[in-house]
Structure formats: C-alpha cells, structure tokens
Design a protein around this motif. Structure first.
Motif, PDB file in Angstrom:
ATOM      1  N   UNK A 117      20.585  36.792  55.639  1.00 24.41           N
ATOM      2  CA  UNK A 117      20.702  37.069  57.074  1.00 24.41           C
ATOM      3  C   UNK A 117      20.221  35.958  58.013  1.00 24.41           C
ATOM      4  N   UNK A 118      20.162  34.738  57.539  1.00 19.92           N
ATOM      5  CA  UNK A 118      19.680  33.648  58.379  1.00 19.92           C
ATOM      6  C   UNK A 118      20.705  33.345  59.481  1.00 19.92           C
ATOM      7  N   UNK A 119      20.265  32.772  60.600  1.00 16.72           N
ATOM      8  CA  UNK A 119      21.202  32.370  61.647  1.00 16.72           C
ATOM      9  C   UNK A 119      22.205  31.388  61.054  1.00 16.72           C
ATOM     10  N   UNK A 120      23.492  31.653  61.274  1.00 12.34           N
ATOM     11  CA  UNK A 120      24.473  30.849  60.541  1.00 12.34           C
ATOM     12  C   UNK A 120      25.653  30.409  61.371  1.00 12.34           C
ATOM     13  N   UNK A 121      26.232  29.311  60.905  1.00 11.21           N
ATOM     14  CA  UNK A 121      27.528  28.836  61.345  1.00 11.21           C
ATOM     15  C   UNK A 121      28.496  29.180  60.226  1.00 11.21           C
ATOM     16  N   UNK A 122      29.609  29.811  60.562  1.00 15.17           N
ATOM     17  CA  UNK A 122      30.598  30.196  59.556  1.00 15.17           C
ATOM     18  C   UNK A 122      31.813  29.285  59.699  1.00 15.17           C
ATOM     19  N   UNK A 123      32.202  28.685  58.582  1.00 20.16           N
ATOM     20  CA  UNK A 123      33.361  27.804  58.555  1.00 20.16           C
ATOM     21  C   UNK A 123      34.533  28.529  57.903  1.00 20.16           C
ATOM     22  N   UNK A 124      35.649  28.552  58.605  1.00 16.92           N
ATOM     23  CA  UNK A 124      36.864  29.181  58.096  1.00 16.92           C
ATOM     24  C   UNK A 124      37.941  28.114  57.985  1.00 16.92           C
ATOM     25  N   UNK A 125      38.734  28.164  56.909  1.00 17.33           N
ATOM     26  CA  UNK A 125      39.813  27.204  56.720  1.00 17.33           C
ATOM     27  C   UNK A 125      41.183  27.834  56.913  1.00 17.33           C
ATOM     28  N   UNK A 126      41.285  29.118  56.587  1.00 18.82           N
ATOM     29  CA  UNK A 126      42.562  29.815  56.642  1.00 18.82           C
ATOM     30  C   UNK A 126      42.378  31.161  57.336  1.00 18.82           C
ATOM     31  N   UNK A 127      43.452  31.662  57.895  1.00 19.67           N
ATOM     32  CA  UNK A 127      43.431  32.950  58.594  1.00 19.67           C
ATOM     33  C   UNK A 127      42.874  34.070  57.716  1.00 19.67           C
ATOM     34  N   UNK A 128      43.237  34.067  56.435  1.00 20.18           N
ATOM     35  CA  UNK A 128      42.795  35.148  55.543  1.00 20.18           C
ATOM     36  C   UNK A 128      41.273  35.148  55.327  1.00 20.18           C
ATOM     37  N   UNK A 129      40.603  34.055  55.647  1.00 29.66           N
ATOM     38  CA  UNK A 129      39.151  33.973  55.481  1.00 29.66           C
ATOM     39  C   UNK A 129      38.387  34.670  56.602  1.00 29.66           C
ATOM     40  N   UNK A 130      39.089  35.147  57.631  1.00 30.90           N
ATOM     41  CA  UNK A 130      38.432  35.860  58.736  1.00 30.90           C
ATOM     42  C   UNK A 130      37.571  37.015  58.240  1.00 30.90           C
ATOM     43  N   UNK A 131      37.964  37.587  57.104  1.00 30.44           N
ATOM     44  CA  UNK A 131      37.206  38.736  56.565  1.00 30.44           C
ATOM     45  C   UNK A 131      35.752  38.381  56.285  1.00 30.44           C
ATOM     46  N   UNK A 132      35.463  37.112  56.109  1.00 32.30           N
ATOM     47  CA  UNK A 132      34.075  36.695  55.891  1.00 32.30           C
ATOM     48  C   UNK A 132      33.194  37.097  57.079  1.00 32.30           C
ATOM     49  N   UNK A 133      33.747  37.064  58.276  1.00 28.73           N
ATOM     50  CA  UNK A 133      32.969  37.425  59.468  1.00 28.73           C
ATOM     51  C   UNK A 133      32.527  38.884  59.443  1.00 28.73           C
ATOM     52  N   UNK A 134      33.262  39.728  58.716  1.00 29.85           N
ATOM     53  CA  UNK A 134      32.875  41.137  58.579  1.00 29.85           C
ATOM     54  C   UNK A 134      31.836  41.344  57.486  1.00 29.85           C
ATOM     55  N   UNK A 135      31.677  40.358  56.614  1.00 33.98           N
ATOM     56  CA  UNK A 135      30.779  40.493  55.461  1.00 33.98           C
ATOM     57  C   UNK A 135      29.402  39.873  55.679  1.00 33.98           C
ATOM     58  N   UNK A 136      29.263  39.026  56.674  1.00 36.28           N
ATOM     59  CA  UNK A 136      27.997  38.319  56.882  1.00 36.28           C
ATOM     60  C   UNK A 136      27.366  38.762  58.200  1.00 36.28           C
ATOM     61  N   UNK A 137      26.090  38.479  58.332  1.00 38.56           N
ATOM     62  CA  UNK A 137      25.387  38.848  59.561  1.00 38.56           C
ATOM     63  C   UNK A 137      24.720  37.629  60.181  1.00 38.56           C
ATOM     64  N   UNK A 138      24.350  37.796  61.445  1.00 43.84           N
ATOM     65  CA  UNK A 138      23.607  36.792  62.193  1.00 43.84           C
ATOM     66  C   UNK A 138      24.425  35.512  62.407  1.00 43.84           C
ATOM     67  N   UNK A 139      25.709  35.668  62.685  1.00 39.63           N
ATOM     68  CA  UNK A 139      26.596  34.525  62.938  1.00 39.63           C
ATOM     69  C   UNK A 139      26.354  34.036  64.362  1.00 39.63           C
ATOM     70  N   UNK A 140      26.070  32.758  64.488  1.00 42.53           N
ATOM     71  CA  UNK A 140      25.828  32.149  65.791  1.00 42.53           C
ATOM     72  C   UNK A 140      27.081  31.498  66.357  1.00 42.53           C
ATOM     73  N   UNK A 141      27.918  30.928  65.477  1.00 50.40           N
ATOM     74  CA  UNK A 141      29.152  30.268  65.910  1.00 50.40           C
ATOM     75  C   UNK A 141      30.103  30.172  64.726  1.00 50.40           C
ATOM     76  N   UNK A 142      31.373  29.914  65.058  1.00 53.21           N
ATOM     77  CA  UNK A 142      32.426  29.818  64.050  1.00 53.21           C
ATOM     78  C   UNK A 142      33.141  28.482  64.209  1.00 53.21           C
ATOM     79  N   UNK A 143      33.450  27.858  63.077  1.00 52.00           N
ATOM     80  CA  UNK A 143      34.291  26.659  63.064  1.00 52.00           C
ATOM     81  C   UNK A 143      35.577  27.077  62.377  1.00 52.00           C
ATOM     82  N   UNK A 144      36.696  26.925  63.093  1.00 54.23           N
ATOM     83  CA  UNK A 144      37.958  27.459  62.592  1.00 54.23           C
ATOM     84  C   UNK A 144      39.127  26.638  63.114  1.00 54.23           C
TER      85      UNK A 144
END
Length: 170
Positions: A104-131
């Motif tokens: 649950x650490x403060x995180x930046x989430x990196x996505x490469x493909x549209x189908x990877x959006x589901x990661x945002x539903x699985x993780x917590x404490x997202x501060x920003x997204x790179x997509x």
C-alpha cells in the motif's frame, strides 16, 4: 524516510522511471535508496548488468533486490516492511520501491496497454498514472504520457514536499 513505489507490469518502464527518480532526488542532495522486487523467476544474485546496478549507478547509496524470498543481502523470510526498516536504519531520505504491486505504499502506476487498466482496480494508494492512452474527463488522478517524464518528475518532487506525511514510512 519518504517512499515512492513504482508499479506496473513487465516491460512497462519501471526501471527507467525509477532510475530517473533516484537521479533527481540524489541531485537535490537527498540520500536515496532503492528496493526492487524481482518477480521473474530465479534468484537475483549477481551485480553486473542488472536493474539494481542501474539504480546504484544513478546514485542510490544502497540498491537492493528481492526475489523468491532472497534479498540481495541474503536474509531468509524477510517481509518487505523489514527490508524498508533496513533502509530507514541506514538513514535514507527517500526510498524508491520498484514492484511489490500489492503493497500500500504511495505509488506511480505505469500502464503500457489499454487492457492493463485493471491494475488500477487492484492496487491502492495510487498518486499518479503514466499511460500512453488518455483517461479524458474520467481522470481523477494526475496522468502523464511516457514522454512527459520531466513534468512527472516535477510534479512528484512537489507532491512529496507538499504532502510529505503521505509519503513517510511510519
């Protein structure tokens, strides 16, 4: 000690971004450590031509890597929280954690493909997204394109100053 976590699937650019974050904070005079989760099988021993070596070259005073229960400093059955305590003990100002998506650490989430959006539903404490794709008006988090690294780094630096307590290891 403040923590920023970089999460994403394999080959999403985690190590490249981690290295740039390490370099940015090191250049401001902070002591920076890195902790990488090695989730690709095998034991992460060895130092040459590795992601943790890239972290060290970027300025991390300590660059560790963990995978399949083995930490680069070899200690059995360590939890990631114990590893982080090690960095705090070593008086790091900032710890860049690469991987460990479920933590649950403060995180930046990196996505490469549209189908990877589901990661945002699985993780917590997202501060920003790179997509590479736009979230449009549905964006509730700061979102950056891959080629907007300078803007992302400036935002992160300011956010970690303005919201310091959200990033602190307790």
């Amino acid at each position: 000690m403040r923590i920023i976590q970089i999460a994403g699937y394999k080959n999403s650019g985690k190590t490249t971004l981690s290295t740039r974050i390490i370099k940015m904070f090191t250049e401001t005079g902070l002591k920076v450590g890195s902790l990488k989760h090695h989730g690709h099988g095998g034991i992460p021993l060895g130092f040459s031509d590795t992601d943790s070596e890239q972290h060290r070259k970027a300025g991390a005073m300590f660059a560790g890597v963990e995978g399949e229960g083995v930490f680069q400093f070899t200690a059995p059955d360590l939890r990631v929280e114990q590893l982080i305590d090690f960095y705090a003990f070593m008086k790091m100002d900032v710890l860049v954690v690469e991987g460990f998506k479920e933590k649950p650490f403060p995180k930046l989430v990196l996505l490469s493909e549209e189908k990877e959006r589901r990661l945002l539903d699985r993780v917590e404490n997202v501060k920003a997204v790179v997509s590479p794709f736009s979230f449009g008006s549905a964006a509730v988090l700061p979102t950056f394109k891959r080629d907007e690294t300078a803007a992302l780094l400036a935002w992160l630096k300011q956010d970690m100053i303005d919201n310091k307590s959200e990033y602190e290891w307790k």
